[in-house]
Structure formats: structure tokens, C-alpha cells
Design a protein around this motif. Structure first.
Motif, PDB file in Angstrom:
ATOM      1  N   ALA B 369      60.735  38.022  35.324  1.00  0.00           N
ATOM      2  CA  ALA B 369      59.999  38.523  36.478  1.00  0.00           C
ATOM      3  C   ALA B 369      58.771  37.672  36.728  1.00  0.00           C
ATOM      4  O   ALA B 369      58.094  37.245  35.789  1.00  0.00           O
ATOM      5  CB  ALA B 369      59.601  39.977  36.260  1.00  0.00           C
ATOM      6  N   ASN B 370      58.505  37.452  38.005  1.00  0.00           N
ATOM      7  CA  ASN B 370      57.375  36.627  38.428  1.00  0.00           C
ATOM      8  C   ASN B 370      56.508  37.446  39.370  1.00  0.00           C
ATOM      9  O   ASN B 370      56.882  37.695  40.515  1.00  0.00           O
ATOM     10  CB  ASN B 370      57.916  35.358  39.126  1.00  0.00           C
ATOM     11  N   GLU B 371      55.364  37.887  38.877  1.00  0.00           N
ATOM     12  CA  GLU B 371      54.483  38.753  39.659  1.00  0.00           C
ATOM     13  C   GLU B 371      53.738  37.915  40.692  1.00  0.00           C
ATOM     14  O   GLU B 371      53.046  36.972  40.352  1.00  0.00           O
ATOM     15  CB  GLU B 371      53.501  39.461  38.727  1.00  0.00           C
ATOM     16  N   LEU B 372      53.901  38.293  41.962  1.00  0.00           N
ATOM     17  CA  LEU B 372      53.388  37.451  43.037  1.00  0.00           C
ATOM     18  C   LEU B 372      52.368  38.146  43.923  1.00  0.00           C
ATOM     19  O   LEU B 372      51.871  37.566  44.878  1.00  0.00           O
ATOM     20  CB  LEU B 372      54.554  36.964  43.910  1.00  0.00           C
ATOM     21  N   PHE B 376      54.277  43.123  44.610  1.00  0.00           N
ATOM     22  CA  PHE B 376      55.493  42.331  44.763  1.00  0.00           C
ATOM     23  C   PHE B 376      55.749  41.414  43.575  1.00  0.00           C
ATOM     24  O   PHE B 376      54.833  40.774  43.051  1.00  0.00           O
ATOM     25  CB  PHE B 376      55.374  41.477  46.043  1.00  0.00           C
ATOM     26  N   GLU B 377      57.012  41.373  43.163  1.00  0.00           N
ATOM     27  CA  GLU B 377      57.411  40.384  42.169  1.00  0.00           C
ATOM     28  C   GLU B 377      58.841  39.951  42.453  1.00  0.00           C
ATOM     29  O   GLU B 377      59.631  40.658  43.068  1.00  0.00           O
ATOM     30  CB  GLU B 377      57.272  40.942  40.746  1.00  0.00           C
ATOM     31  N   MET B 378      59.183  38.745  42.014  1.00  0.00           N
ATOM     32  CA  MET B 378      60.551  38.285  42.065  1.00  0.00           C
ATOM     33  C   MET B 378      61.159  38.573  40.708  1.00  0.00           C
ATOM     34  O   MET B 378      60.573  38.247  39.671  1.00  0.00           O
ATOM     35  CB  MET B 378      60.620  36.782  42.334  1.00  0.00           C
ATOM     36  N   GLN B 379      62.343  39.191  40.714  1.00  0.00           N
ATOM     37  CA  GLN B 379      63.038  39.439  39.455  1.00  0.00           C
ATOM     38  C   GLN B 379      64.330  38.625  39.443  1.00  0.00           C
ATOM     39  O   GLN B 379      64.986  38.466  40.470  1.00  0.00           O
ATOM     40  CB  GLN B 379      63.335  40.933  39.291  1.00  0.00           C
ATOM     41  N   TYR B 380      64.667  38.131  38.271  1.00  0.00           N
ATOM     42  CA  TYR B 380      65.873  37.345  38.077  1.00  0.00           C
ATOM     43  C   TYR B 380      66.619  37.911  36.887  1.00  0.00           C
ATOM     44  O   TYR B 380      65.992  38.341  35.911  1.00  0.00           O
ATOM     45  CB  TYR B 380      65.523  35.878  37.803  1.00  0.00           C
ATOM     46  N   GLU B 381      67.920  37.893  36.956  1.00  0.00           N
ATOM     47  CA  GLU B 381      68.682  38.315  35.784  1.00  0.00           C
ATOM     48  C   GLU B 381      69.923  37.447  35.653  1.00  0.00           C
ATOM     49  O   GLU B 381      70.670  37.262  36.619  1.00  0.00           O
ATOM     50  CB  GLU B 381      69.084  39.786  35.877  1.00  0.00           C
ATOM     51  N   ALA B 382      70.111  36.913  34.470  1.00  0.00           N
ATOM     52  CA  ALA B 382      71.319  36.157  34.163  1.00  0.00           C
ATOM     53  C   ALA B 382      72.062  36.892  33.059  1.00  0.00           C
ATOM     54  O   ALA B 382      71.457  37.389  32.114  1.00  0.00           O
ATOM     55  CB  ALA B 382      70.958  34.754  33.707  1.00  0.00           C
ATOM     56  N   PHE B 413      59.564  45.314  45.333  1.00  0.00           N
ATOM     57  CA  PHE B 413      58.282  45.960  45.611  1.00  0.00           C
ATOM     58  C   PHE B 413      58.047  47.086  44.610  1.00  0.00           C
ATOM     59  O   PHE B 413      58.978  47.789  44.241  1.00  0.00           O
ATOM     60  CB  PHE B 413      58.276  46.537  47.032  1.00  0.00           C
ATOM     61  N   LYS B 414      56.797  47.240  44.189  1.00  0.00           N
ATOM     62  CA  LYS B 414      56.453  48.365  43.336  1.00  0.00           C
ATOM     63  C   LYS B 414      54.993  48.732  43.584  1.00  0.00           C
ATOM     64  O   LYS B 414      54.209  47.894  44.045  1.00  0.00           O
ATOM     65  CB  LYS B 414      56.731  48.051  41.865  1.00  0.00           C
ATOM     66  N   PRO B 415      54.615  49.982  43.321  1.00  0.00           N
ATOM     67  CA  PRO B 415      53.237  50.383  43.621  1.00  0.00           C
ATOM     68  C   PRO B 415      52.228  49.487  42.901  1.00  0.00           C
ATOM     69  O   PRO B 415      51.184  49.164  43.451  1.00  0.00           O
ATOM     70  CB  PRO B 415      53.171  51.822  43.114  1.00  0.00           C
ATOM     71  N   GLN B 416      52.570  49.070  41.707  1.00  0.00           N
ATOM     72  CA  GLN B 416      51.647  48.239  40.962  1.00  0.00           C
ATOM     73  C   GLN B 416      52.462  47.372  40.005  1.00  0.00           C
ATOM     74  O   GLN B 416      53.162  47.889  39.137  1.00  0.00           O
ATOM     75  CB  GLN B 416      50.663  49.132  40.187  1.00  0.00           C
ATOM     76  N   VAL B 417      52.384  46.060  40.178  1.00  0.00           N
ATOM     77  CA  VAL B 417      53.089  45.187  39.242  1.00  0.00           C
ATOM     78  C   VAL B 417      52.388  45.297  37.897  1.00  0.00           C
ATOM     79  O   VAL B 417      51.293  45.831  37.787  1.00  0.00           O
ATOM     80  CB  VAL B 417      53.089  43.715  39.722  1.00  0.00           C
ATOM     81  N   GLY B 418      53.047  44.815  36.849  1.00  0.00           N
ATOM     82  CA  GLY B 418      52.340  44.864  35.574  1.00  0.00           C
ATOM     83  C   GLY B 418      53.200  45.026  34.345  1.00  0.00           C
ATOM     84  O   GLY B 418      52.706  44.930  33.225  1.00  0.00           O
TER      85      GLY B 418
ATOM     86  N   LEU C 155      50.163  50.397  50.903  1.00  0.00           N
ATOM     87  CA  LEU C 155      50.417  49.307  49.940  1.00  0.00           C
ATOM     88  C   LEU C 155      49.230  48.358  49.863  1.00  0.00           C
ATOM     89  O   LEU C 155      48.778  47.806  50.875  1.00  0.00           O
ATOM     90  CB  LEU C 155      51.687  48.553  50.328  1.00  0.00           C
ATOM     91  N   ALA C 156      48.750  48.189  48.653  1.00  0.00           N
ATOM     92  CA  ALA C 156      47.541  47.384  48.431  1.00  0.00           C
ATOM     93  C   ALA C 156      47.727  45.960  48.942  1.00  0.00           C
ATOM     94  O   ALA C 156      46.796  45.332  49.432  1.00  0.00           O
ATOM     95  CB  ALA C 156      47.192  47.379  46.953  1.00  0.00           C
ATOM     96  N   GLY C 157      48.955  45.445  48.844  1.00  0.00           N
ATOM     97  CA  GLY C 157      49.180  44.050  49.201  1.00  0.00           C
ATOM     98  C   GLY C 157      49.588  43.831  50.650  1.00  0.00           C
ATOM     99  O   GLY C 157      49.897  42.709  51.030  1.00  0.00           O
ATOM    100  N   PHE C 158      49.609  44.889  51.467  1.00  0.00           N
ATOM    101  CA  PHE C 158      50.046  44.761  52.859  1.00  0.00           C
ATOM    102  C   PHE C 158      48.842  44.636  53.778  1.00  0.00           C
ATOM    103  O   PHE C 158      47.900  45.423  53.689  1.00  0.00           O
ATOM    104  CB  PHE C 158      50.873  45.984  53.276  1.00  0.00           C
ATOM    105  N   THR C 159      48.922  43.680  54.697  1.00  0.00           N
ATOM    106  CA  THR C 159      47.804  43.481  55.624  1.00  0.00           C
ATOM    107  C   THR C 159      48.350  43.237  57.029  1.00  0.00           C
ATOM    108  O   THR C 159      49.559  43.179  57.240  1.00  0.00           O
ATOM    109  CB  THR C 159      46.955  42.259  55.215  1.00  0.00           C
ATOM    110  N   GLY C 160      47.449  43.088  57.983  1.00  0.00           N
ATOM    111  CA  GLY C 160      47.837  42.771  59.361  1.00  0.00           C
ATOM    112  C   GLY C 160      48.659  43.889  59.961  1.00  0.00           C
ATOM    113  O   GLY C 160      48.346  45.068  59.792  1.00  0.00           O
TER     114      GLY C 160
END
Lengths: 468, 468, 468
Positions: B369-372, B376-382, B413-418, C155-160
Motif C-alpha cells: 500500500a502506498n499512502e498518497l 487515499f492510498e493505492m493498494q496492490y496485491e500479487a 479511499f478511507k476516512p484516515q490512512v495509516g 473528506l479531509a483530502g477533498f477540495t474545490g
């Protein structure tokens, strides 16, 4: 003079400090603010508290039991309070160490109080029943809605004898049902869909309840020639409960249009109407001899009313069916650590399903408990039932005449010992039951005579039971 | 001097004002009242707060997922972690972008604390599973009760090694089950109806749990000649979990009377008893090399115990069945914004259902997972699985030998990445899977080889997942 | 001077007393402690209060109705707003005194607020429907899960333009559905499994919602020769709702791959795609003439979109199907004690299921209420429907042309009178309905023409209805 206010971030404290040094009287201004905040807190809490107490908003109630009932080979044993031939006509035996199922009722309530003071209570009951021990029971379970009704009380517009009255509509168990817990049998159990009026209060000791309940008689055979046609009807039950102090007099009249077209035993002579009545006494001592309680009731019914407990629920009853039942139980303490609860229930009915049939049974049961610690008590239950059932071949059932006995010992854990109705409980139990071989012949869907269940039995198990 | 109290309607404030001008010391009388009110508020709030926190009274828990899984024609694709031939014997692959269903658990709790301090916790779990996307699923759904039990803790009457113990009875998932989330596979999953004793504490680092679970083996074929007779039995499982610091040693013994009468593959040689055991380590770092966690377990079972995960749930196992499984996973952070969770699970079993069969599979899976952003984060699974299944024709299944691979990318999407366990999540996903054609031949109710699902696949979808 | 502190057990009060006699200024130190306790209480209460209010944690919502609907023989009467032939294509009539069922929705919510302010809302809806009056309905009920979704907002990360947006995924009823209550008919009802984005806000008065919904078309006949093969597909619906002040413009496009293989009326010409649109106005007065509200909508659809209310739910639609519907209703007060709510809905559709068919119907309905006390009002409803249905023999249905009328009077109790949407209500009702004999010939699963339901009818009953 040096003076510092620490850890004070609110204007209030600053104002107090200011007041102190300004020569103004201390307290008036400051106390006013404290007063305001206290009042605000008290008011907020007064709004919140009823929610935590379940007096407003959502609340949750439950009855549930779940456990294992095993024979001495480690396989599930049949069981349940209605496992004998007499069970098919309401003759329950004791339930302790005799229940093979997971049964539960999840009750979701929502309560509101209108500005005019009128209270409304919505109740939804979802129930399930299964004898499977598995966790996934989508094929074996029976999840369904047993209650969904609204009840209004404290009605702003009601006065006089209706001042304390409440009204309801929907699907429900009648409020006045009451039971013998150890037998898993109600004195009366009235349930269905309808509407009613409770607590019409004529005087301090006299009040009455009136309701109309409908029940569905579904898909019964209605063509004696082909035995293929089916029909439906509704059994409409008018019920009145009248209380005179400790005395309760219930009367039910019912009518199911065209139920006389129902085919029972090859003929179309099922009852289309019925009446029944119950005279009960709710005692607040153990028969006047010691602290505790007792209840006694005499029930009589005819036609569709000849099922005197499950009011209006049996559409197979014969037009001339007559039943009379008596039930009594009491609870008391024998000492600080021993509790006793004996009961007797007996019924005689004739022309019940077929002209000339006759059903007689009597159950004697005693629950005994010995409190042995903060969380532990030993419970004992003895049950004896005698029956003489002359079925005239109804539903292929044989005539039987004999008796059944059961004794159970159950080491029991509970959060706090102290009474027969303290729950939850976690029990282990061993039970010995024995009965006349003749009872195995009845073959009415009852347990006796089933495979591996033909004679005397030891059964073992564990179970939880809870209500709140 | 003129002095006016404004917006003060309570006697208290008046009393304060009076005190100020009467020359009496300010505060004593007033503070006493404020003190009383503060104390009352604090006490009330102390009663209310545990209800809001779910520590007393009702509380609600959930696991739920729901979404769409579509192929490149916009039609539902088969899926689920157990979609390969190896899935039929427990070989899951990754779940991200691979779930076609709505599955949910609604958990209703009710907690009480008795006057003597004993705590009771009632838990009811209602679950549903369906692959229909429609809102009305009374024909397709599977609503059922998976748990209904009571657990007591803090028992007032328990001392010594039992002082911290808790006891339970009813239908439940065992408390000590634990899982690899990305595979939707438990290390062990034990569930059924019974009773048990948790947290018998021998020392700071040594404690044991003991339970008895029953499971129902229902309606299995029991007559090899006609293949029409069916029978039932109960599988009784005695389980013990022993913890020595981070080490867990589980041992299960089980017995299902007369299960050897079960017909499997035309013969009656099903296991009547079984044992299995698990040695596990719960690591509180990522294999000692970085922050995170890891879990590793070795499982072995024989007879009815040869299903090493779903303990006691498979009654078709052969009397000589033997299985060995190893599983390991860990989670860690690679950087502030990257998280990694690799895992391996592998099993070998022989004489599993039929004399001479042999099942081997291994799954390797990594979630990245890459928290962006805040949400928001990108998740990958192999996921890669290799299998060699020699079924001896069990249930018409063909022998297969090959491998399966899947790669998923999921903007999330999630309320809070972490963290890996932060939920809820709302995902979109695209997934590419490919496998050896030979796997299509298995035909064991698995997805591979189904219509429109014969080779490499792109699938797409969206899903929510939540637990609390 | 004698001074005693009574009923004060806290250090605070002692400190106050000390301060009083030490010559130190009163209040600073004491107020600090009172301040601390007040602050602590205020903070605790601020955490507790959202739970009681249902703003955080668990909350419970409901729609439910339950009652008896009887004919003049005391047997259940058929009923429901869709009981006429036109009901089979969406033509509802009035619901007051016309509902035979127990229908309920139990909605369990769980809301959280993350540290970054993002809100999450999980919603689970369990629903049941049955016409049985019995309390045990495991065979007749239909308990199922209709909604299970998660929605994020703030959402904390949403704008505009996304600053006020919310996103969702799972199974749900679309948020923008709205209805005519007296008809039990939505203007649009869109539900299924998918994901979406709400409240993309372009300006104060312009905002848009976008979602993707999947629906399952299950087990439809797909082989015109044998009529035995069945097939499945998914109907994917892209929906957009655009609001310009009081104006709503909805547009839906949908596609169900391979639905053209479906056999309808012996041919495989079912629609594979569809579009529909709605232009609606949400008025905040009664058509500009008095206080109240009104809503008006024009709907048009083609192909799979020709079912203009239950968006994407009907897979039998013909490839050239076209439907146009108009609906309008309003509510207002005629005086302090009289309320009025008239409505009209009409639809014309052709080539709906078979080439050349034609369906036309119009319903006029008025609900009238007369508030007569704190808890009581008389409700009246008149309904008239005219229909001309040319089915081309679809599903064996006959062509019919005629009208239906119904009038209901319903004495109604409620906790507080005051509006059309005040619930709960407990009603009794009597209803007279009459219709052209010709309508009895339709035979499309509708009530008209069923046994004992062939002409003019009196029906009676009682019912509760609640939502919160």
C-alpha cells in the motif's frame, strides 16, 4: 501580592480573577456562570440519560438459549419439554437438561415521548430456532419476525377511565401472557396481528384490556374427496382481560369463517368458532405460607377455543371439542441457600380432533436450587408425567397410556446467585429419563420411540440461558 | 449600591447573592450546593458513559463487504479467495479485487456488571451472504445466526489460577481464532456450540484455554448399496490453547460416533475420530528486522483432524487422512508512505478423502500500500499459487497440476490512512489473473473452467469493506 | 465563629473552606477546581451526547407497517396499492386501508468521525414482508438484507468542487429516491450494488451526483426452442442527478450484456441497453397558492429504461419499449384542522414487453385529514384509476379497459397530530372499492378477479405505521 491562574483557559476563570481584584463582590458574576454551566450540564444530561437507560430511543432485549444435548454415545439426543406423546396436546415436562436447540429472540425497541407527553413504543422481535450445532445455519435456521407493533401510552387526549389506557396495533405477543418457566409453557399464549386497548381503569383494583387478534390458518386440506384442494382462512380472536386485584379473568371468543370446510380425519367437521376462558390468581406469597409467589389458573375452552393455551392457534379442532386445564406453581426459599419451585399442570379434553377421542395428562415438576457461592449453585429438577391418550387414530397416532419421569442435576454458574429469575446462566447437566415402553407407539412426531430413543436414557450437555 | 442578578432563575444563585450581602462567608454554603450538583453530575455521567462507550448495555459490531466484480463484458465474474481447485482443500489466493459477494456480520452485544463485579457479555451474530446485486434478496440471501453465546468474566467467586478466568456457553467462534486477512483465511477457525473456560493463568506468561465444541454432521449418505439412506451425527471437539509468552500451542481431539457409517466414494471408511495440533508464534515485530508484526504457525492433523483450519468441520475425511500446513505472514512499513505485507501458506495432505489421494498446494501473496493523501492510498496485491492435486476421482474431480497468478491494483479511499487494519475502505480495482489451462479440468465446484472463465481474465469492480 | 462543612467529602470543598479562612482571595483556587470539574464534565458530555443523538456510534431507524385487512366475512382480503391490472406496470392506487401485509425495515447505522474530521456512515437494512398474521413466520416471511453500504463525507483530502462531496460503495437505495407516500410509489426508485459520488458542488445552486449500480438479472429463460435453458446477466446502470436550485434532472444509461438472449413471449428480442431521464421540480409551497409543498416530475425511458420508476429492474422489456410518465402531488392545510394532499400519476408505454403492446393508465388520489384532538384525526382517501391495457397476450394476460375506484375512512391515533408525515399512527379503517367487471379478466397475478374478489368490495381493518 503575586497571584497566578494556572491551567485555566476559559474566560470564566479570568472573569473570576478580575472580579476578585476589582473589588466587586465575588461570586455573583462568577457563580452565575458556574450556575449557567451547571444548568446546561444538568439539562444535557437529563436528555442523554433516558437513552442510556433505554427509556427513550433505542434499547435491546433478548431471550436466548443455546447448548448441546447428547446421549451417552456423544450424539445429539431428541429433547424439549414437549417430547412426550402428551406434548402433542400441550403436556410439557421439565426443561432443565432437556433442550437440544439454539433458540433466541432479539428485540429491538424504539421509544419516543412527544411534546404533549404521549409515549410511543415500537417493538421488533426477530427470532431463530435450530437444532444444528454448526455456526452457519442458513439451511437449518428459521430466522423470522415474531413481533412488530406500536404501543401508545400516556395519551394526552385520553381522560376518565381511559386516562391510564394504552393502545396498540401490529403483530405481537399479548402483554398479559404469563408462563411457568420450568416447563417452557405459558398459562396462556396469545399472539397474532391486530389492535387493542389496555388498562381501561374503572377503579384502583379493577381494570380491563380488550384486543382483536387475527391468526392465519394457511393451506389446510379442504376437499374430502381428492384430499388435494387446500384453503385458507383467518381466525379472528376477541379477547378481554379483567383484573380485580390479584384475580384475572380472561375471556376469548373466536371465529374462522369457512374453517368448517377443513378436512380433518377424512371429514369436514372442524370448528368454525370457539370460546375459552381463564380464571387466574396471581399470589404474592408462596401460597400464604412463606415469602415467594404463586400463580394458579383454571382454563376451559370449546370448539376453536379448546386449545386453551395457544389461543386460536389450532384450526384442526373438532366442532364439539372441549378442554379443561388447571395449572399452578409457586416459588419460595426453604433457607438462605435453598430455593424451591413446585408446579402441577393437568388437562382433559375430548372430541378434540375427532368425535370420541379423549386426551388426559398431568405433569408434576419441581425445580430446586442450592446456592453455593457468589457465582455458583446446584440446580435439580424432577418431572413426572402421566397420560392417557385415546386418539381415535388421528394423524396415525396410536392410543397410549403410561407415564414418563425425568431427573436432572445441573451445576450452574451465574453472575450473581439470588433467585429463580436471575440470568444469564451457564449450566452443565446430566439427566436420567425413563418411561413406559407403550409410549413409544404413539408416533405423533414426538421423540419417544425414535431411533436410539426407545427406553430409559441418560443425557448430558451444557447450555447458556439469558434474558434481559 | 445597586446590584442586580440577571438571568439567574435558580435558588442557588439567590442564596449566593444573599450570602454575599449578609456578611456570611461566601462559598461554604454555595460551594456545598455546587459541590452537590457537581457530584451528582459526575455520578450520573459515570453511569451513562459506559453505555456510550459500549462497555455496558448494548453495543454493535460489524464485519461487512459489498461490491461488484465484473468481467470485461460487464457481467459478474466468479471469484473469491477459494476460486482455484486448491481452494476446495483450503488453498486460498488473495482477496483484493477478487470478491463477488455481499457478506456481512451484524453483531449485537449486551454487557452487564453485577453488584459483585462479575461481568456478563451476551453476543448475537446474524450473518448474510449473497452474490446477487439486487436490493431484495429473500430468495438469494442466507440470513442466519452464527453466534449466540454468553461469557462471564471477573467472576467474584473465582480465585487462584481461575482468578482471571472466564467461562462461556452457547454457539460461537472460538476466541483464539486468528487469520491472514489478505487471504480471507484463518490460521485456525473453530466454531460450533458448546462451553469453555478461558484464561486459566498459571503464571505471568503461561495461561490455558479449554473448550468443548459440538458440530453437526447432517444428512450424509450412509448406505453404500442404495446410496439413498442418510444419517446424522455430532462431532465433539475438545480443544486446548496454551500460551507461553508469544508461543501458542493448540491441541484438538475430536470424535464423531458412527461417522464411519458415512459413504464417501462408495466405501464406508470415513474417520470417526481425529486429532490436530498447531504450534504458533505471535511476533510483535516484522520478523525482528523492523517494526510491525508477524505470525507463523505449523499445523498437523489426522483423521477428522486432517482439516487443519476449519477444525472438525469436514466429515468426509478418510480414516487415515493426514495433513500438514505451514503459514506465515508479516506486516511492516517500508517508508512513511509505503506498507508491505507478505505471506506464504502451504499444505500437503494424503489419503484425505480416498485411500491414495494426495493434495499439495502453496500460496504466496503480497499486499502493498502506498499512502498518497489523508483519505487515499493505492493498494496492490500479487498472488501466486501452485498446486498438485491427485484426487483419485473424489466427487468426480480430475487430477490437476499447475499454477495460478493474480495481480490487482486498487485505488482506495478511507476516512484516515495509516495501517493495514484501518477500515472502512471504498475501493475500485482492476485485476489480471492467469492460470494453466489444465486447472480448468478439476471441475470441483471451483470457478476455473466455468463458462466465460476458461483462461486469463481481466476483472474490474468496486467494493466497500468495514469492520468495527 | 463556628463553621461546619456538611456532606462534603471532596478535597475541593475542603480547599474552599481553607481558602475562606486563610485570608486568601476566595474563588481563584476554588473556581479553578470547580472549573476543572466543569470542564471535565463538559468534555465527557460532549463525547457522550453524539451517541445519544445518533450522530456517532450506533443508531436505529425503521419503516414498518403491520395490520389486518379483512373482507365482510372476516377473511383476509387481497390488497396493496398495486392490486389492479395497471399495478403490474406500476399503476398504484391509494394505500390507506388497502394494505394486507406486515412489512418492515430495520436499519442499523454506525457512524464515526476520524481524527482528521472525515465522517463514515455504515448502514445495514434488514427487511421482511409477509401477509401471514401469525407470530411464527419462518415459512412465510422473507427476511433479507436490502442495504449494506458505507458512505464517507467531510473528506479531509477533498477540495474545490469536491469539498462537500461524499462517496459511497456497497448495496443501497440511492439517496435521491423520493416518493408519493399515499401511493406507496416512488417517483424514482434506484437500488442495487455499486459505488458513487454525491454532491459535487459547482456553485451554490448547482450540484451533481454520479453513481454506478449493478443489478442481477437471474435465471431468465434463454433458449426459445426448449424453454428450459436459463441464463444470468448484470444490468449496469450509470446514473447522474443534477440539481439547479429546485430543479432536478436525472439521467440513467444502462447495459445488460447478452440480455438479448432472454426469451420473452417466445422470441429473443429483449432490450440489451436502455436510457431514461427525469425532470423534476421540488416546490416549497403548495403550487404557489398556499403553504405546503409540491413535487412534479416528467419521466421518459426507452429499452431497458422503459421501466421509469424501478430503474433497471425489469429485464423483460422489449428492445423498442418506450414509456412516458408524469407524476405530481402536493400537500397543504385547508384550515387549522384540515389537511389536503392531492396527486395524479399517469403513464403510457408501448412495445413494452411485446412488439405492438400498449399500456396506459392514470391514477388520481386525494388524502384528506381532519385533526380532532391531541392524538386523534380522521383520515380520508379517495382513489380513482383508469386503464387501457393491450398486452398482446404477454404472460397470458388479457386486454382490459376500465376503471377502479376506492374510498377509505380511517379514524387514526398518533402521539401528536400535526402533519402528513407525523408517525407512528394506529388506524382503524373501512374501505369501499368498485371496478369494471372487465378488469377481472386480466389475470396477471393481480388481485382483481381472484376468488371472493370479483366485484365491489367492503374491506375493514386495523394497522400501525411508523418510521423514524
Amino acid at each position: 501580592m503575586s497571584f497566578r491562574i494556572t491551567s485555566c483557559h476559559r474566560p470564566l476563570a479570568a472573569a473570576v480573577a478580575l472580579a476578585l481584584f476589582s473589588g466587586l463582590p465575588v461570586g455573583a458574576q462568577a457563580q452565575e456562570s458556574v450556575e449557567d454551566r451547571l444548568s446546561a450540564l444538568e439539562q444535557q444530561l437529563a436528555e442523554v440519560e433516558p437513552h442510556a437507560r433505554g427509556e427513550e430511543g433505542f434499547s435491546f432485549n433478548t431471550y436466548a438459549r443455546s447448548g448441546l444435548l447428547l446421549n451417552n454415545e456423544g450424539k445429539s439426543a431428541p429433547g424439549g419439554p414437549y417430547l412426550t406423546p402428551a406434548g402433542s396436546v400441550g403436556g410439557a415436562v421439565g426443561r432443565l437438561g432437556n433442550e437440544p436447540d439454539t433458540y433466541l429472540e432479539a428485540i429491538l425497541n424504539y421509544k419516543t415521548v412527544a411534546d404533549n407527553g404521549t409515549k410511543a413504543h415500537y417493538r421488533l422481535m426477530i427470532a431463530d430456532s435450530t437444532t444444528s450445532s454448526n455456526d452457519w445455519t442458513s439451511d437449518d435456521g428459521a430466522l423470522n419476525v415474531r413481533q412488530a407493533y406500536v404501543e401508545f401510552s400516556n395519551l394526552a387526549g385520553f381522560t376518565g377511565i381511559f386516562e391510564n389506557a394504552s393502545i396498540w396495533a401490529g403483530k405481537r405477543f399479548d402483554r398479559d401472557n404469563f408462563d411457568i418457566h420450568w416447563l417452557d409453557s405459558d398459562f396462556v399464549f396469545l399472539a397474532g396481528t391486530g389492535a387493542g386497548l389496555y388498562d381501561v381503569t374503572f377503579s384502583d383494583s379493577v381494570r380491563s384490556n380488550f384486543s382483536l387478534y387475527g391468526r392465519s390458518f394457511l393451506d389446510f386440506p379442504s376437499d374430502p374427496d381428492t384430499t388435494e384442494g387446500t384453503s385458507d382462512t383467518d381466525n379472528l380472536i376477541l379477547t378481554a382481560n379483567n383484573y380485580f386485584g390479584n384475580v384475572q379473568w380472561m375471556i376469548n371468543g373466536m371465529s374462522a369463517a369457512d374453517n368448517d370446510e377443513r378436512v380433518v380425519g377424512g371429514v369436514t367437521e372442524a370448528a368454525e368458532t370457539g370460546v375459552n376462558t381463564m380464571l387466574a390468581y396471581h399470589g404474592d406469597s408462596f401460597f400464604g405460607v412463606s415469602d415467594g409467589n404463586f400463580k394458579v389458573a383454571l382454563l376451559h375452552g370449546q370448539g376453536l377455543g379448546a386449545e386453551v393455551k395457544n389461543i386460536g392457534a389450532d384450526g384442526n379442532l373438532y366442532e364439539d371439542a372441549v378442554s379443561t386445564r388447571v395449572a399452578v406453581y409457586g416459588t419460595t426459599r426453604l433457607s438462605d441457600s435453598w430455593r424451591l419451585a413446585p408446579m402441577i399442570m393437568a388437562e382433559t379434553s375430548k372430541d378434540r380432533y375427532l368425535d370420541g377421542d379423549e386426551y388426559q395428562w398431568l405433569t408434576f415438576n419441581t425445580r430446586l436450587a442450592n446456592e453455593l457461592g457468589a457465582n455458583f449453585e446446584m440446580q435439580y429438577e424432577a418431572s413426572w408425567q402421566v397420560m392417557d391418550l385415546d386418539t381415535q387414530g388421528y394423524e396415525g397416532r396410536a392410543d397410549v397410556d403410561g407415564d414418563y419421569a425425568r431427573f436432572t442435576i445441573a451445576p450452574t454458574f451465574k453472575p450473581q446467585v439470588g433467585g429463580f429469575w436471575n440470568r444469564p446462566e451457564i449450566r452443565m447437566f446430566a439427566s436420567y429419563s425413563t418411561w413406559d415402553d407403550e409410549l413409544n407407539r404413539y408416533d405423533g412426531g414426538d421423540a419417544l420411540g425414535q431411533e436410539d430413543f426407545g427406553g430409559s436414557q441418560w443425557t448430558f450437555g451444557t447450555q447458556m440461558e439469558i434474558w434481559f
